[in-house]
Design a protein around this motif. Structure first.
Motif, PDB file in Angstrom:
ATOM      1  N   ILE A   2      14.736   7.926  84.335  1.00  0.00           N
ATOM      2  CA  ILE A   2      14.866   8.301  82.925  1.00  0.00           C
ATOM      3  C   ILE A   2      14.886   7.057  82.050  1.00  0.00           C
ATOM      4  N   ALA A  47      20.200  15.742  78.556  1.00  0.00           N
ATOM      5  CA  ALA A  47      20.107  16.563  79.761  1.00  0.00           C
ATOM      6  C   ALA A  47      20.880  17.861  79.546  1.00  0.00           C
ATOM      7  N   ARG A  48      20.334  18.962  80.043  1.00  0.00           N
ATOM      8  CA  ARG A  48      21.014  20.259  79.895  1.00  0.00           C
ATOM      9  C   ARG A  48      22.309  20.316  80.696  1.00  0.00           C
ATOM     10  N   TRP A  96      16.655  19.514  74.372  1.00  0.00           N
ATOM     11  CA  TRP A  96      17.177  19.574  75.733  1.00  0.00           C
ATOM     12  C   TRP A  96      16.102  19.292  76.771  1.00  0.00           C
ATOM     13  N   PHE A 140      11.958  14.867  80.126  1.00  0.00           N
ATOM     14  CA  PHE A 140      12.460  13.937  79.115  1.00  0.00           C
ATOM     15  C   PHE A 140      11.299  13.311  78.351  1.00  0.00           C
ATOM     16  N   ASP A 193      15.591  18.689  81.328  1.00  0.00           N
ATOM     17  CA  ASP A 193      16.128  19.076  82.630  1.00  0.00           C
ATOM     18  C   ASP A 193      16.241  17.838  83.507  1.00  0.00           C
ATOM     19  N   SER A 194      17.463  17.502  83.918  1.00  0.00           N
ATOM     20  CA  SER A 194      17.656  16.290  84.726  1.00  0.00           C
ATOM     21  C   SER A 194      16.987  16.402  86.093  1.00  0.00           C
ATOM     22  N   VAL A 245      22.115  12.089  88.735  1.00  0.00           N
ATOM     23  CA  VAL A 245      20.931  11.972  87.892  1.00  0.00           C
ATOM     24  C   VAL A 245      20.184  10.682  88.228  1.00  0.00           C
ATOM     25  N   ILE A 248      22.397  11.169  78.947  1.00  0.00           N
ATOM     26  CA  ILE A 248      22.595  11.831  80.235  1.00  0.00           C
ATOM     27  C   ILE A 248      23.995  11.519  80.739  1.00  0.00           C
TER      28      ILE A 248
END
Length: 425
Positions: free
Chosen positions: A170, A108-109, A132, A141, A134-135, A165, A154
């Motif tokens: 995920i 995650a970024r 990378w 992902f 984005d959560s 998150v 994460i």
């Protein structure tokens, strides 16, 4: 005790510990020794060959550290744990057990700035490549996974922005691709959130933060969830293939649902050496005994401070999942119903210069690069912890120029509000 399963507070005090057999000492002793005497040659051979559990050398294991490991594993609901020198060491040894040169992992970024730097730069020396995601966009992902992907990483609550998150969503992607999900649970601690209950396979901690809780000792933890089947998967040779160091033993077969914890100890910690000192283990154990009390106070006070700042004329926005209307409020109600944590960010209308000025004017808050202390802490990430990142990376990680991060401690909340008010005036 009865057959009733112990509650969280009971585990925080008792898990892994017993009165010292030799002396009757009730607190866990500090076994400040480098090495341990063997019963005989056969005993030594069985320890070195992993046929028996026991103490050899403190770099590999120590009785004080073992209590810490068992306690955190119990609190997280894992099968086993490994205590190491720092949170960075926990991340490093976890990836060392999973990755080969040329492999990838998805992260995650929105992460602690030190982790972003570690992943972007240091890991490239080993041929490990981060992709990378984005959560806020769970499908990113899935899009980032390739045949070279060996893990997803994460944070349960992301540092510095307090981003909650969606671990379960995920995890579903990780399960679909048969890769382990690693969750850094430093910000939440198992008091607020247990990632294994939402599909995580491995949990890591910077025990320096809320687990220890007093800003006096650095340490890290790796916790094995026992949920990933390493056997027969040639993508993870440290766990699925015969190890020449141990006469062809396959760790995944021999140790089953705690094989990952064993691999990080006997293949990672043994050779790479980021060992936790027994003294620091003792200090962290002492801190954990009050973890549930401290975390609830942290959360209750953070909620009040965030509510105050949200109404302050010098503040443009506050990012705290405990606030109704916050982007992550619904996820917070689902994942962390007891409280949204102690750490959050807010943006100042005056931008970068206002952030620098604020941290200089605060008197009760300590300006330093840490979180999870009994003392309240403040930092301006763009000029400190995230300084090494580009402007785009700072913004993506929630550390833009106007952002100030607070870690709310255990002082009287009225005093914290007054200090912020005078500094913002």
């Amino acid at each position: 005790m009865s057959d009733r399963a112990p509650g969280f507070s009971t585990l925080a005090i008792h898990a892994g510990a017993a009165p010292d057999a030799a002396t009757g000492a009730r607190a866990t002793p500090i076994y400040q020794t480098t090495s341990f005497v063997f019963d005989d040659v056969d005993h030594a051979a069985s320890l070195f060959g992993l046929q028996a559990f026991g103490n050899i050398y403190t770099r590999i294991g120590n009785p004080t550290n073992a209590v810490l490991e068992e306690r955190v594993a119990a609190l997280e609901g894992g099968t086993a744990a490994l205590a190491v020198a720092s949170g960075h060491a926990a991340e490093f040894l976890s990836f060392h057990a999973l990755l080969q040169p040329g492999d990838e992992f998805v992260a995650a970024r929105k992460l602690y700035g030190g982790s972003i730097n570690q992943f972007n730069h240091s890991y490239k020396s080993f041929g490990w490549n981060v992709i990378w995601a984005d959560s806020d966009d769970v499908e990113s992902f899935a899009r980032a996974v390739t045949p070279k992907t060996k893990a997803i990483f994460i944070e349960s609550i992301a540092n510095p922005g307090g981003v909650v998150v969606d671990i379960a969503a995920i995890s579903a992607i990780a399960r679909k691709h048969n890769i382990p999900l690693i969750v850094d649970n430093t910000m939440a601690t198992p008091y607020l959130l247990r990632p294994f209950e939402h599909g995580a396979d491995i949990v890591v901690h910077s025990a320096t933060k809320f687990l220890g809780g007093h800003g006096n000792s650095i340490g890290g933890l790796i916790v094995d969830g026992g949920s990933f089947n390493w056997v027969g998967d040639d993508r993870y040779p440290m766990l699925s293939k015969p190890r020449p160091e141990y006469n062809g033993m396959v760790l995944g077969e021999t140790f089953g649902n705690f094989a990952f914890a064993i691999a990080t100890r006997v293949l990672g910690l043994r050779d790479l050496g980021p060992a936790l000192s027994p003294f620091n283990a003792f200090m962290l154990l002492t801190g954990i005994e009050t973890l549930p009390l401290r975390m609830q106070r942290h959360c209750d006070s953070a909620q009040k401070v965030a509510e105050h700042l949200a109404k302050h004329p010098a503040v443009e926005w506050v990012s705290y999942p405990g606030l109704p209307g916050d982007k992550y409020h619904e996820l917070a109600k689902r994942y962390v119903p007891k409280g949204a944590g102690s750490v959050f960010t807010f943006g100042l209308k005056g931008g970068y210069d206002a952030g620098v000025k604020l941290v200089s004017n605060l008197k009760l808050f300590s300006h330093l690069a840490n979180i999870g202390d009994t003392r309240s802490l403040v930092i301006h990430p763009a000029s400190t912890t995230h300084r090494q990142l580009t402007d785009e990376q700072k913004a993506a990680s929630g550390a833009g120029p106007q952002v100030v991060r607070l870690s709310i401690g255990l002082e009287d909340v009225e005093d914290l509000v007054a200090d912020l008010d005078q500094a913002l005036a």
